[in-house]
Motif scaffolding. Structure first.
Motif, mmCIF file in Angstrom:
data_model
loop_
_atom_site.group_PDB
_atom_site.id
_atom_site.type_symbol
_atom_site.label_atom_id
_atom_site.label_comp_id
_atom_site.label_asym_id
_atom_site.label_seq_id
_atom_site.Cartn_x
_atom_site.Cartn_y
_atom_site.Cartn_z
ATOM 1 N N VAL A 165 21.888 18.814 -20.723
ATOM 2 C CA VAL A 165 20.619 19.057 -20.032
ATOM 3 C C VAL A 165 20.339 17.929 -19.050
ATOM 4 N N ASP A 166 19.450 18.223 -18.103
ATOM 5 C CA ASP A 166 19.041 17.235 -17.104
ATOM 6 C C ASP A 166 18.001 16.305 -17.728
ATOM 7 N N MET A 167 18.316 15.028 -17.843
ATOM 8 C CA MET A 167 17.440 14.045 -18.477
ATOM 9 C C MET A 167 16.642 13.240 -17.461
ATOM 10 N N GLU A 168 16.727 13.570 -16.197
ATOM 11 C CA GLU A 168 16.093 12.744 -15.163
ATOM 12 C C GLU A 168 14.583 12.655 -15.344
ATOM 13 N N HIS A 169 13.935 13.784 -15.635
ATOM 14 C CA HIS A 169 12.480 13.772 -15.816
ATOM 15 C C HIS A 169 12.094 12.906 -17.019
ATOM 16 N N PHE A 170 12.848 12.997 -18.093
ATOM 17 C CA PHE A 170 12.580 12.180 -19.276
ATOM 18 C C PHE A 170 12.660 10.697 -18.932
ATOM 19 N N TYR A 171 13.680 10.306 -18.193
ATOM 20 C CA TYR A 171 13.814 8.902 -17.812
ATOM 21 C C TYR A 171 12.684 8.461 -16.879
ATOM 22 N N ASP A 172 12.252 9.357 -16.006
ATOM 23 C CA ASP A 172 11.130 9.030 -15.115
ATOM 24 C C ASP A 172 9.864 8.749 -15.915
ATOM 25 N N GLN A 173 9.627 9.544 -16.952
ATOM 26 C CA GLN A 173 8.441 9.333 -17.778
ATOM 27 C C GLN A 173 8.544 8.016 -18.544
ATOM 28 N N MET A 174 9.733 7.678 -18.994
ATOM 29 C CA MET A 174 9.918 6.403 -19.684
ATOM 30 C C MET A 174 9.675 5.229 -18.737
ATOM 31 N N GLU A 175 10.156 5.335 -17.531
ATOM 32 C CA GLU A 175 9.976 4.250 -16.565
ATOM 33 C C GLU A 175 8.516 4.109 -16.135
ATOM 34 N N ALA A 176 7.749 5.176 -16.248
ATOM 35 C CA ALA A 176 6.356 5.150 -15.801
ATOM 36 C C ALA A 176 5.498 4.174 -16.594
ATOM 37 N N VAL A 177 5.895 3.870 -17.823
ATOM 38 C CA VAL A 177 5.101 2.949 -18.646
ATOM 39 C C VAL A 177 5.633 1.514 -18.558
ATOM 40 N N GLU A 178 6.556 1.281 -17.635
ATOM 41 C CA GLU A 178 7.136 -0.050 -17.450
ATOM 42 C C GLU A 178 7.701 -0.585 -18.778
ATOM 43 N N PRO A 179 8.793 0.002 -19.250
ATOM 44 C CA PRO A 179 9.313 -0.309 -20.593
ATOM 45 C C PRO A 179 10.135 -1.598 -20.652
ATOM 46 N N TYR A 180 9.529 -2.683 -20.307
ATOM 47 C CA TYR A 180 10.198 -3.973 -20.386
ATOM 48 C C TYR A 180 9.150 -5.051 -20.634
ATOM 49 N N PHE A 181 9.592 -6.121 -21.213
ATOM 50 C CA PHE A 181 8.684 -7.190 -21.625
ATOM 51 C C PHE A 181 8.188 -7.960 -20.409
ATOM 52 N N GLN A 182 6.878 -8.185 -20.359
ATOM 53 C CA GLN A 182 6.261 -8.928 -19.261
ATOM 54 C C GLN A 182 5.251 -9.917 -19.848
ATOM 55 N N THR A 183 5.220 -11.093 -19.283
ATOM 56 C CA THR A 183 4.246 -12.078 -19.738
ATOM 57 C C THR A 183 3.969 -13.082 -18.621
ATOM 58 N N ASN A 184 2.777 -13.622 -18.618
ATOM 59 C CA ASN A 184 2.431 -14.685 -17.674
ATOM 60 C C ASN A 184 2.067 -15.963 -18.428
ATOM 61 N N ASP A 185 2.516 -16.063 -19.674
ATOM 62 C CA ASP A 185 2.172 -17.202 -20.517
ATOM 63 C C ASP A 185 3.440 -17.739 -21.174
ATOM 64 N N LEU A 186 4.295 -18.352 -20.363
ATOM 65 C CA LEU A 186 5.561 -18.871 -20.863
ATOM 66 C C LEU A 186 5.367 -20.230 -21.527
ATOM 67 N N PRO A 187 6.226 -20.597 -22.491
ATOM 68 C CA PRO A 187 6.124 -21.920 -23.131
ATOM 69 C C PRO A 187 6.296 -23.031 -22.111
ATOM 70 N N GLU A 188 5.704 -24.161 -22.393
ATOM 71 C CA GLU A 188 5.759 -25.286 -21.466
ATOM 72 C C GLU A 188 7.153 -25.907 -21.424
ATOM 73 N N GLY A 189 7.770 -26.074 -22.573
ATOM 74 C CA GLY A 189 9.097 -26.682 -22.608
ATOM 75 C C GLY A 189 10.167 -25.758 -22.059
ATOM 76 N N GLU A 190 11.116 -26.296 -21.334
ATOM 77 C CA GLU A 190 12.149 -25.479 -20.686
ATOM 78 C C GLU A 190 13.009 -24.744 -21.705
ATOM 79 N N LEU A 191 13.290 -25.362 -22.836
ATOM 80 C CA LEU A 191 14.147 -24.771 -23.858
ATOM 81 C C LEU A 191 13.363 -24.259 -25.056
ATOM 82 N N GLU A 192 12.063 -24.193 -24.947
ATOM 83 C CA GLU A 192 11.240 -23.752 -26.062
ATOM 84 C C GLU A 192 11.206 -22.229 -26.136
ATOM 85 N N GLU A 193 11.307 -21.702 -27.347
ATOM 86 C CA GLU A 193 11.294 -20.259 -27.544
ATOM 87 C C GLU A 193 9.881 -19.705 -27.438
#
Length: 303
Positions: A165-193
């Motif tokens: 089946v054609d999955m293009e519409h399904f993938y479009d709906q998944m992408e619509a919610v921006e399915p990836y981690f985003q943050t504007n509050d990163l740790p101060e230390g360069e190597l800090e988790e």
């Protein structure tokens, strides 16, 4: 005195003479010709052995499973009319629907088309409609199904060929919610988790199991009648990131705005069909209801 009668040589017959002449006239068989003849005989013998082995392996009687497989090919005129083909495959303990399809394709009809990859219920590519229910072919045991096993493509999606089946519409709906981690509050230390609490991880753990198979979307009557509805898979993906404590507040509000629109969470009618068919046992309906509550709390105002 004995008398010996001398032996007289009989004249060579005409037949013997001609035979010797022909023998002398025939060119001797070369070593290369002999090798070619020997190779030809070997190939013929090998073909006969393969034919005999195939006959011996042909399943009969109670050791077979009967499959009725949906067929459709828009590029071949005589196959443009949808139909069902019957396949009888040998059954072995532990055999899955995907195993049976692969056997049918390799032994009976190489044009039989379906998607599959990992065969371990991880890639999500082999979601099918088996005996009236959305299932993963690689996870569904033949022994759990009644015969004939009816295999069809996922409903409510355009069929490209056979079970694909054609999955293009399904993938479009998944992408619509921006399915990836985003943050504007990163740790101060360069190597800090960027740490996450155990409690928060437990809260979102089941939502991370989604393998993008599309089974839930296919089972949803709302998605079938409304092409704009985000659908349970996309909303679950939004839940996974919205509920992650590591995302920034601005991003969380933005994500909530996406899912509380007209064709977002409020379109869900709580039928639980998505939860019932999910091959990874994700409580999709529960996650949708949680986001509804978050949307209500976000819109509450106290004067």
């Amino acid at each position: 005195m004995s008398t010996q009668v001398p032996e007289t040589e009989e004249p060579e017959t005409e037949t013997e003479t001609e035979s010797e002449t022909e023998t002398e006239a025939a060119p001797p068989t070369s070593a290369a010709q002999q090798r070619r003849e020997r190779a030809k005989r070997d190939r013929a013998a090998e073909r006969e052995r393969e034919r005999q082995a195939e006959e011996d392996a042909t399943p009969t009687g109670d050791d077979t499973y009967h499959l009725k497989v949906f067929r459709y090919d828009p590029e071949v005129p005589e196959k443009q009319e949808p139909r069902f083909d019957d396949f009888h495959v040998p059954f072995e303990q532990g055999m899955t629907v995907l195993d049976a399809l692969i056997y049918a394709r390799d032994r009976y009809d190489s044009s039989l088309t379906f998607r599959h990859s990992c065969r371990q219920a991880i890639c999500g590519s082999d979601a099918l409609f088996v005996n009236g229910r959305q299932r993963l072919g690689c996870k569904t045991q033949l022994s759990d199904l009644d015969e004939p096993v009816r295999v069809e493509p996922l409903p409510h999606q355009d069929v490209l060929k056979d079970l694909v089946v054609d999955m293009e519409h399904f993938y479009d709906q998944m992408e619509a919610v921006e399915p990836y981690f985003q943050t504007n509050d990163l740790p101060e230390g360069e190597l800090e988790e960027q740490r996450q609490s155990r409690e928060n991880r437990e809260k979102i753990k089941t939502s991370t199991r989604c393998i993008w198979c599309g089974a839930c979307m296919s089972s949803c009557n709302i998605a079938a009648g409304n092409n704009e509805y985000l659908g349970p898979a996309a909303i679950n993906k939004a839940y996974r990131f919205y509920m992650d404590e590591r995302e920034g507040e601005d991003i969380r509000r933005q994500r909530l705005e996406i899912i509380e629109r007209e064709n977002g969470v409020w379109r869900c009618q709580t039928q639980f069909s998505c939860t019932e068919v999910c091959p990874k046992d994700i409580p999709l309906t529960e996650h949708i209801q949680s986001l509804k509550r978050e949307a209500v709390k976000n819109n509450l105002k106290f004067w």
